[in-house]
Write a protein that holds these residues in place. Structure first.
Motif, short mmCIF file in Angstrom:
data_model
loop_
_atom_site.label_atom_id
_atom_site.label_comp_id
_atom_site.label_asym_id
_atom_site.label_seq_id
_atom_site.Cartn_x
_atom_site.Cartn_y
_atom_site.Cartn_z
N ASP A 262 0.99 -1.25 0.17
CA ASP A 262 -0.10 -0.09 -0.06
C ASP A 262 0.85 1.23 0.02
N ALA A 263 2.04 1.16 0.57
CA ALA A 263 2.81 2.33 0.67
C ALA A 263 3.68 2.35 -0.57
N GLY A 264 3.75 1.42 -1.17
CA GLY A 264 4.44 1.40 -2.92
C GLY A 264 6.02 1.50 -2.60
N LYS A 265 6.49 1.11 -1.31
CA LYS A 265 7.87 1.25 -1.37
C LYS A 265 8.74 -0.15 -1.41
N PRO A 266 10.09 0.08 -1.77
CA PRO A 266 10.91 -1.15 -2.11
C PRO A 266 11.45 -1.74 -0.61
N VAL A 267 10.70 -2.26 0.11
CA VAL A 267 10.92 -2.64 1.35
C VAL A 267 10.73 -4.36 1.45
N PHE A 268 11.76 -4.86 1.76
CA PHE A 268 11.76 -6.28 1.54
C PHE A 268 12.04 -7.14 3.30
N VAL A 269 11.31 -8.04 3.57
CA VAL A 269 11.20 -8.54 4.80
C VAL A 269 11.47 -10.06 4.62
N ALA A 270 12.48 -10.71 5.32
CA ALA A 270 12.49 -12.21 5.49
C ALA A 270 12.44 -12.63 6.87
N VAL A 271 11.85 -13.83 7.26
CA VAL A 271 11.75 -14.33 8.43
C VAL A 271 12.58 -15.60 8.15
N TYR B 105 16.27 -3.88 2.82
CA TYR B 105 16.35 -5.47 3.24
C TYR B 105 16.35 -5.69 4.80
N ALA B 106 15.24 -6.22 5.57
CA ALA B 106 15.35 -6.41 6.84
C ALA B 106 14.88 -7.76 6.89
N ILE B 107 15.90 -8.73 8.09
CA ILE B 107 15.98 -10.02 8.11
C ILE B 107 15.80 -10.27 9.58
N ARG B 108 14.88 -10.99 9.77
CA ARG B 108 14.64 -11.74 11.36
C ARG B 108 15.06 -13.03 11.05
N LEU B 109 16.61 -13.27 11.69
CA LEU B 109 17.34 -14.54 11.75
C LEU B 109 17.14 -15.22 12.97
N GLY B 110 16.29 -16.26 13.17
CA GLY B 110 16.07 -16.66 14.56
C GLY B 110 15.48 -15.76 15.19
N ASP B 111 16.02 -15.34 16.47
CA ASP B 111 15.62 -14.26 17.30
C ASP B 111 16.14 -12.92 17.09
N GLY B 112 17.31 -12.81 16.20
CA GLY B 112 18.16 -11.75 15.89
C GLY B 112 17.16 -10.85 14.72
N PHE B 113 18.11 -9.70 14.41
CA PHE B 113 17.46 -8.81 13.33
C PHE B 113 18.39 -7.98 12.85
N ASN B 114 18.41 -7.83 11.64
CA ASN B 114 19.62 -6.87 10.91
C ASN B 114 18.65 -6.05 9.64
N ASN C 45 7.24 -2.79 13.61
CA ASN C 45 7.77 -1.54 14.26
C ASN C 45 8.78 -1.09 13.33
N PHE C 46 9.67 -1.74 12.69
CA PHE C 46 10.78 -1.38 11.71
C PHE C 46 10.25 -0.88 10.61
#
Length: 451
Positions: free
Chosen positions: A74-83, A109-118, A152-153
């Protein structure tokens, strides 16, 4: 009769083809769900903003993944999320850059790796410090669940991310382990959808190229005037390296001025993107200071300190003092000014402001819109310029944390958010910190935060 037989045969062939395509697509769905590794993540993110590995589906259920994907689309932004699960498939010191390289799309790019985040981003999409600060903000405090952390991110990132969503994203509707755009079950539909996405990408690319060309043409007029004015300054100075009283310091200043003049012309001759104009005005600013030093030496006066150019018109040369000034309907601020403009201000007169052509007629450069950001950025630099321009049109564009991407902080290749740039990025500059702060992952992260 013959026509009827041909029609029956064609109908049979078409039905068989569609059944085969449908069977192939339906067979591919379980494989896509079961696929693991960076390649599977990348393929999924090309078709939708959120990917959940099958082994991590408990962290972000389908409904929550759908909602997050819809928010991004809906925001039309190039934001990528992976769990992703914390397994050998995804080494924490390499996974972020690897996913970006495999996906090949300029973005955040945002990645949730296990319980970590980067997280990491191309500079054209978000500046280094912004990525790092947002990443650390969502990792502060006690560990949180994936949905809370990622939302939140994303909520904070969407207001600062530059660029547009890639044209390859489809409609929402997520399954864990598959792109949130859904699997296409018929090859014919996939072909139609792929063609539409390709046409959209081409259309967006043409618009961007047209906008770039127009911006370069507009900037060329102003920059050519600046180069011409600097060449006239060199002539007026009428310095000869062998003239009586000339010393090595004078000759060095003169040589530096000549080099700056040639460098400015050389860069401008090859400019293809607006941000490249910054290099031209940086060269001119350096050359004008060299000429100011030379003039002072010839006059027997102290060499002037290095100061920013006159705010009202950089062609006036280096500023000599700071003065208080307020734009129309704006708050007063301190700006660097030349001697002549300082006198005008003290006498209650208007300064000699540089104007540029706009669709509404001549306007001061700082009220002519973001097109002149690269030009001004070369003269004043990223640190001082936004403060000087508060309350002006150009300043409003530069007031967000991502302003640098608009006036010269984009990638050298000219890629914008959502463009397919492949693996053309600097992995050493990609990341927002490390995978700690949310579950015990320490070290192995990336410094930087942008390209």
């Amino acid at each position: 009769m013959r026509t009827r037989l041909i029609s029956i045969r064609l109908g049979s062939l078409l039905s068989g083809l569609l059944l085969a395509l449908g069977a192939t697509a339906l067979a591919a769905a379980p494989q896509a769900s079961a696929a693991t590794g960076v390649a599977a993540v990348a393929e999924a993110l090309k078709e939708g903003p959120v990917y959940v590995d099958p082994r991590a589906e408990a962290q972000l259920p389908k409904a929550e993944a759908d909602a997050l994907a819809k928010k991004i689309k809906d925001a039309g932004k190039p934001v990528f999320v992976a769990v992703l699960p914390a397994t050998a498939d995804f080494p924490q010191d390499k996974v972020l850059a690897a996913v970006r390289a495999e996906t090949g799309i300029t973005g955040l790019y945002a990645i949730r790796l296990g319980d970590g985040f980067n997280a990491g981003a191309d500079r054209a999409v978000m500046p280094t410090n912004a990525v790092r600060n947002l990443t650390e903000a969502v990792k502060t405090g006690a560990p949180v669940d994936a949905s809370t952390q990622l939302n939140n991110f994303v909520d904070q990132a969407l207001t600062q991310t530059k660029g547009s969503a890639p044209g390859s994203w489809g409609t929402t509707g997520a399954d864990a382990g598959v792109p949130v755009g859904g699997l296409v079950t018929l090859g014919a539909v996939a072909a139609i959808g792929g063609g539409g996405a390709y046409a959209l990408v081409r259309r967006n690319r043409r618009k961007k190229e047209e906008a770039r060309r127009e911006a370069v043409e507009r900037l060329s007029v102003v920059v050519d005037e600046d180069i011409t004015a600097f060449g006239e300054e060199l002539e007026r100075l009428d310095f000869h390296p062998g003239e009586p009283g000339a010393d090595d310091a004078m000759r060095e200043d003169y040589e530096r001025g000549l080099d700056s003049y040639e460098k400015a012309k050389q860069i401008m001759a090859s400019v293809r993107y607006p941000e490249e104009v910054t290099g031209v005005t940086q060269a001119l600013e350096d050359g004008r200071y060299a000429l100011a030093r030379l003039d002072a030496r010839r006059q027997g006066e102290p060499v002037p300190e290095r100061r920013a150019p006159c705010f009202f018109d950089p062609r006036h040369g280096p500023s000599t003092e700071d003065a208080t000034w307020a734009p129309a309907a704006g708050a007063a601020r301190t700006v660097p000014v030349c001697t002549a403009d300082a006198v005008r201000l003290r006498d209650g007169l208007d300064p000699a402001v540089r104007t540029v052509d706009t669709e509404h007629g001549p306007r001061p450069y700082y009220d002519a819109g973001p097109a002149y950001g690269p030009w001004a950025g070369g003269y004043f630099g990223g640190g001082i310029l936004p403060g000087l321009l508060v309350g002006t049109m150009l300043g409003s564009m530069m007031s967000t944390p991502a302003y640098a991407a608009d006036y010269g902080g984009g990638t050298a290749g000219g890629y914008d958010g959502g463009d397919h740039s492949g693996a053309d990025f600097n992995p050493s500059d990609f990341g927002g910190g490390d995978f700690g702060g949310g579950g015990g992952f320490d070290g192995g992260g990336f410094d930087g935060g942008g390209f």
